[in-house]
Design an enzyme around this catalytic site. Structure first.
Site, PDB file in Angstrom:
ATOM      1  N   PHE A 184      -8.311   2.376  -4.546  1.00  0.00           N
ATOM      2  CA  PHE A 184      -9.466   1.992  -3.732  1.00  0.00           C
ATOM      3  C   PHE A 184     -10.352   0.920  -4.393  1.00  0.00           C
ATOM      4  CE2 PHE A 184      -9.127   6.718  -2.525  1.00  0.00           C
ATOM      5  CZ  PHE A 184      -8.133   6.456  -1.607  1.00  0.00           C
ATOM      6  N   PRO A 185      -9.804  -0.278  -4.642  1.00  0.00           N
ATOM      7  CA  PRO A 185     -10.584  -1.312  -5.326  1.00  0.00           C
ATOM      8  C   PRO A 185     -11.919  -1.625  -4.657  1.00  0.00           C
ATOM      9  CG  PRO A 185      -8.278  -1.949  -5.209  1.00  0.00           C
ATOM     10  CD  PRO A 185      -8.422  -0.727  -4.368  1.00  0.00           C
ATOM     11  N   HIS A 214      -1.421  -5.913  -2.997  1.00  0.00           N
ATOM     12  CA  HIS A 214      -2.458  -5.035  -3.542  1.00  0.00           C
ATOM     13  C   HIS A 214      -3.826  -5.397  -2.986  1.00  0.00           C
ATOM     14  CE1 HIS A 214      -4.776  -2.662  -6.321  1.00  0.00           C
ATOM     15  NE2 HIS A 214      -5.339  -3.736  -6.839  1.00  0.00           N
ATOM     16  N   HIS A 255       0.834  -1.206   0.000  1.00  0.00           N
ATOM     17  CA  HIS A 255       0.000   0.000   0.000  1.00  0.00           C
ATOM     18  C   HIS A 255       0.866   1.253   0.000  1.00  0.00           C
ATOM     19  CE1 HIS A 255      -3.816  -2.177   1.692  1.00  0.00           C
ATOM     20  NE2 HIS A 255      -3.041  -3.002   1.001  1.00  0.00           N
ATOM     21  N   CYS A 256       1.899   1.245  -0.812  1.00  0.00           N
ATOM     22  CA  CYS A 256       2.739   2.415  -1.024  1.00  0.00           C
ATOM     23  C   CYS A 256       2.083   3.300  -2.088  1.00  0.00           C
ATOM     24  CB  CYS A 256       4.135   1.993  -1.478  1.00  0.00           C
ATOM     25  SG  CYS A 256       5.225   3.379  -1.874  1.00  0.00           S
ATOM     26  N   LYS A 257       2.043   4.590  -1.840  1.00  0.00           N
ATOM     27  CA  LYS A 257       1.365   5.517  -2.745  1.00  0.00           C
ATOM     28  C   LYS A 257       2.223   5.925  -3.941  1.00  0.00           C
ATOM     29  CE  LYS A 257      -1.333   7.490   1.072  1.00  0.00           C
ATOM     30  NZ  LYS A 257      -1.580   8.711   1.893  1.00  0.00           N
ATOM     31  N   ASP A 308       5.376  -4.527 -12.741  1.00  0.00           N
ATOM     32  CA  ASP A 308       5.951  -4.171 -14.034  1.00  0.00           C
ATOM     33  C   ASP A 308       5.736  -2.674 -14.245  1.00  0.00           C
ATOM     34  OD1 ASP A 308       3.308  -3.889 -14.802  1.00  0.00           O
ATOM     35  OD2 ASP A 308       3.270  -5.674 -16.073  1.00  0.00           O
TER      36      ASP A 308
END
Length: 245
Positions: free
Chosen positions: A105-106, A94, A75-77, A125
């Site tokens: 925000f899935p 993720h 959860h790195c921005k 990737d």
């Protein structure tokens, strides 16, 4: 026991960082592996008191690829530069079931568009939430879920996957599968478009409830409309399923 290695964990989620640290401490196979935790500069105020220092990946990546044998994003921005992911193995934890609702925000978009939700660990990737899948776990969206309750269960699923597969991920002994399709991608601007409520918009009650619960995330002020005085009025919704008793 794995040979000595140095792993960088980049995270802007304090809860995940602390739980990740607890899990690594339970793995005898990782005794020789050193884990360093860093965050984005925008999260420094929250994370630094817990010993997690900021790093700007875009400028620091040449040093990172020399220093670390593996970079894990939890959860790195920050987006990783294409050259970085070519030169060092990068893995992402993720909060979505790739390739559905890749990006921001899935759980919000799964509530709205009914595409599957879950947790995915995948190689990184050059594209966002796009790389080969190492492992994933579906999380069912209940009809009484808000963004927060769905997200909480997704985080629990992520930690289960980390607990089970971290040793293989560090060792690089896992296998991967390619996503079956490109899926769909939601960006922060797509989320921002949802926030202002049009009081004259015609919706079914189901659509209105889905919109409000998708934007309800604890005390966050997301959904809003403008009151008569021109100021924003924020809206959260509280859903309580009937108890079995």
């Amino acid at each position: 026991m794995l040979p000595a290695a140095h792993v960088l964990v980049l995270t802007d989620n304090l809860y995940l960082a602390q739980e990740f640290q607890k899990l690594t401490a339970t793995k005898l196979e990782l005794e020789q592996v050193r884990f360093t935790y860093c965050c984005s500069p925008t999260s420094a105020e929250t994370m630094r008191p817990f010993g997690i220092e900021p790093v700007q990946v875009r400028s620091a990546w040449p040093q990172l690829v020399q220093r670390y044998s593996l970079v894990i994003s939890a959860h790195c921005k920050q987006l990783f530069p294409a050259e970085m992911v070519k030169q060092v193995r990068c893995v992402n934890i993720h909060p979505g079931l790739n390739p559905y609702n890749r990006g921001w925000f899935p759980q919000v978009f799964s509530i709205l568009n009914k595409l599957p939700l879950g947790a995915t660990i995948h190689e990184i990737d050059a594209e966002l939430d796009h790389g080969s899948i190492i492992v994933q776990q579906p999380v069912h969206v209940q009809d009484y879920d808000t963004s927060l309750t769905a997200y909480t269960r997704v985080q629990a699923a992520e930690l289960e996957l980390v607990d089970e597969h971290l040793v293989a991920i560090v060792a690089g002994t896992y296998t991967t599968t390619a996503p079956g399709q490109e899926g769909n991608l939601n960006l922060k601007k797509d989320f921002n478009k949802l926030l202002e409520l049009d009081l004259d918009e015609t919706l079914t009650m189901r659509q209105a409830l889905d919109r409000l619960r998708a934007l309800t995330h604890g005390t966050y002020r997301n959904a809003y409309f403008y009151g008569e005085n021109g100021k924003k009025i924020y809206v959260n919704i509280n859903l309580q399923p009937e108890s079995n008793g």
